[in-house]
Design a protein around this motif. Structure first.
Motif, PDB file in Angstrom:
ATOM      1  N   LYS A  11       0.817  -1.219   0.000  1.00  0.00           N
ATOM      2  CA  LYS A  11       0.000   0.000   0.000  1.00  0.00           C
ATOM      3  C   LYS A  11       0.851   1.269   0.000  1.00  0.00           C
ATOM      4  O   LYS A  11       0.315   2.365  -0.111  1.00  0.00           O
ATOM      5  CB  LYS A  11      -0.945  -0.016   1.199  1.00  0.00           C
ATOM      6  CG  LYS A  11      -1.890  -1.211   1.166  1.00  0.00           C
ATOM      7  CD  LYS A  11      -2.667  -1.351   2.451  1.00  0.00           C
ATOM      8  CE  LYS A  11      -3.483  -2.648   2.414  1.00  0.00           C
ATOM      9  NZ  LYS A  11      -4.039  -2.989   3.703  1.00  0.00           N
ATOM     10  N   ILE A  12       2.138   1.098   0.137  1.00  0.00           N
ATOM     11  CA  ILE A  12       3.072   2.228   0.141  1.00  0.00           C
ATOM     12  C   ILE A  12       3.598   2.422  -1.268  1.00  0.00           C
ATOM     13  O   ILE A  12       3.907   1.457  -1.969  1.00  0.00           O
ATOM     14  CB  ILE A  12       4.238   1.959   1.125  1.00  0.00           C
ATOM     15  CG1 ILE A  12       3.704   1.775   2.545  1.00  0.00           C
ATOM     16  CG2 ILE A  12       5.259   3.084   1.073  1.00  0.00           C
ATOM     17  CD1 ILE A  12       4.747   1.263   3.527  1.00  0.00           C
ATOM     18  N   ASP A  13       3.707   3.657  -1.682  1.00  0.00           N
ATOM     19  CA  ASP A  13       4.224   3.974  -3.016  1.00  0.00           C
ATOM     20  C   ASP A  13       5.579   3.295  -3.222  1.00  0.00           C
ATOM     21  O   ASP A  13       6.471   3.415  -2.375  1.00  0.00           O
ATOM     22  CB  ASP A  13       4.369   5.497  -3.146  1.00  0.00           C
ATOM     23  CG  ASP A  13       4.756   5.932  -4.539  1.00  0.00           C
ATOM     24  OD1 ASP A  13       5.656   5.315  -5.141  1.00  0.00           O
ATOM     25  OD2 ASP A  13       4.167   6.904  -5.027  1.00  0.00           O
TER      26      ASP A  13
ATOM     27  N   THR B 138       8.058   4.054  -4.846  1.00  0.00           N
ATOM     28  CA  THR B 138       9.207   4.965  -4.830  1.00  0.00           C
ATOM     29  C   THR B 138       9.684   5.242  -3.411  1.00  0.00           C
ATOM     30  O   THR B 138      10.791   5.726  -3.220  1.00  0.00           O
ATOM     31  CB  THR B 138       8.867   6.299  -5.522  1.00  0.00           C
ATOM     32  OG1 THR B 138       7.809   6.944  -4.800  1.00  0.00           O
ATOM     33  CG2 THR B 138       8.469   6.080  -6.972  1.00  0.00           C
ATOM     34  N   GLU B 139       8.865   4.919  -2.421  1.00  0.00           N
ATOM     35  CA  GLU B 139       9.239   5.126  -1.018  1.00  0.00           C
ATOM     36  C   GLU B 139       9.770   3.819  -0.438  1.00  0.00           C
ATOM     37  O   GLU B 139       9.256   3.296   0.542  1.00  0.00           O
ATOM     38  CB  GLU B 139       8.039   5.635  -0.223  1.00  0.00           C
ATOM     39  CG  GLU B 139       7.546   6.988  -0.681  1.00  0.00           C
ATOM     40  CD  GLU B 139       6.418   7.494   0.190  1.00  0.00           C
ATOM     41  OE1 GLU B 139       6.561   7.445   1.433  1.00  0.00           O
ATOM     42  OE2 GLU B 139       5.416   7.939  -0.371  1.00  0.00           O
TER      43      GLU B 139
ATOM     44  N   ARG C 202       9.221   0.554   2.773  1.00  0.00           N
ATOM     45  CA  ARG C 202       8.833  -0.825   2.458  1.00  0.00           C
ATOM     46  C   ARG C 202       9.891  -1.834   2.908  1.00  0.00           C
ATOM     47  O   ARG C 202       9.606  -3.013   3.064  1.00  0.00           O
ATOM     48  CB  ARG C 202       8.614  -0.972   0.949  1.00  0.00           C
ATOM     49  CG  ARG C 202       7.549  -0.036   0.401  1.00  0.00           C
ATOM     50  CD  ARG C 202       7.513  -0.068  -1.098  1.00  0.00           C
ATOM     51  NE  ARG C 202       6.549  -1.072  -1.515  1.00  0.00           N
ATOM     52  CZ  ARG C 202       6.431  -1.509  -2.757  1.00  0.00           C
ATOM     53  NH1 ARG C 202       7.214  -1.055  -3.705  1.00  0.00           N
ATOM     54  NH2 ARG C 202       5.529  -2.410  -3.053  1.00  0.00           N
TER      55      ARG C 202
ATOM     56  N   ARG D 291      13.084  -2.111  -7.544  1.00  0.00           N
ATOM     57  CA  ARG D 291      11.873  -1.761  -8.290  1.00  0.00           C
ATOM     58  C   ARG D 291      11.809  -2.463  -9.645  1.00  0.00           C
ATOM     59  O   ARG D 291      11.233  -1.965 -10.599  1.00  0.00           O
ATOM     60  CB  ARG D 291      11.736  -0.247  -8.430  1.00  0.00           C
ATOM     61  CG  ARG D 291      11.530   0.424  -7.091  1.00  0.00           C
ATOM     62  CD  ARG D 291      11.422   1.912  -7.120  1.00  0.00           C
ATOM     63  NE  ARG D 291      10.559   2.400  -8.184  1.00  0.00           N
ATOM     64  CZ  ARG D 291      10.638   3.608  -8.696  1.00  0.00           C
ATOM     65  NH1 ARG D 291      11.533   4.450  -8.245  1.00  0.00           N
ATOM     66  NH2 ARG D 291       9.829   3.993  -9.640  1.00  0.00           N
TER      67      ARG D 291
END
Length: 122
Positions: free
Chosen positions: A36-38, A40-41, A45, A95
């Motif tokens: 649920k966390i972007d 890019t952050e 995570r 990513r």
């Protein structure tokens, strides 16, 4: 009864299989929350990803121990999965991959550890 006393009593009453199930449930929930966390952050995570990798690393180490009483093919499969988890986790951090396959593997392990699975195996 304090929360800590309750947790200690619950831990003593659990079988090793139940403790493993609970651990997988906790780490899998952390992974679900991390989705649920972007992406890019990544720093937000990483805690869940690292915790999951450490759980799998501990399982791998345990399965590599000659005193482990699991059948050798199962031990080899767990070690192989642990290596995959490590590689996939690194790809998620870069990513290049998504978290969901890690969640799915954990859920499959949880199905095998579930109390009804233990009864069916007996």
């Amino acid at each position: 009864m304090s929360l800590q006393a309750y947790q200690q009593a619950a831990t003593r009453a659990e079988s090793p299989r139940e403790m493993e199930y609970r651990l997988f449930a906790q780490v899998t929930l952390a992974l679900i929350d991390a989705t649920k966390i972007d992406p890019t952050e990544i720093h937000r995570r990483v805690d869940a990803l690292d915790w999951n990798r450490r759980v799998w690393s501990a399982l791998s180490d345990d399965c590599a121990n000659p005193a482990n009483r699991l059948p050798p093919p199962l031990r080899a499969s767990i070690i192989s999965l642990a290596h995959w988890v490590g590689r996939h986790t690194s790809a998620v951090i870069r990513r290049q991959e998504e978290i969901e396959p890690l969640i799915e593997v954990n859920r499959l392990i949880m199905q095998g550890l579930a109390p009804n699975a233990a009864a069916a195996a007996a």
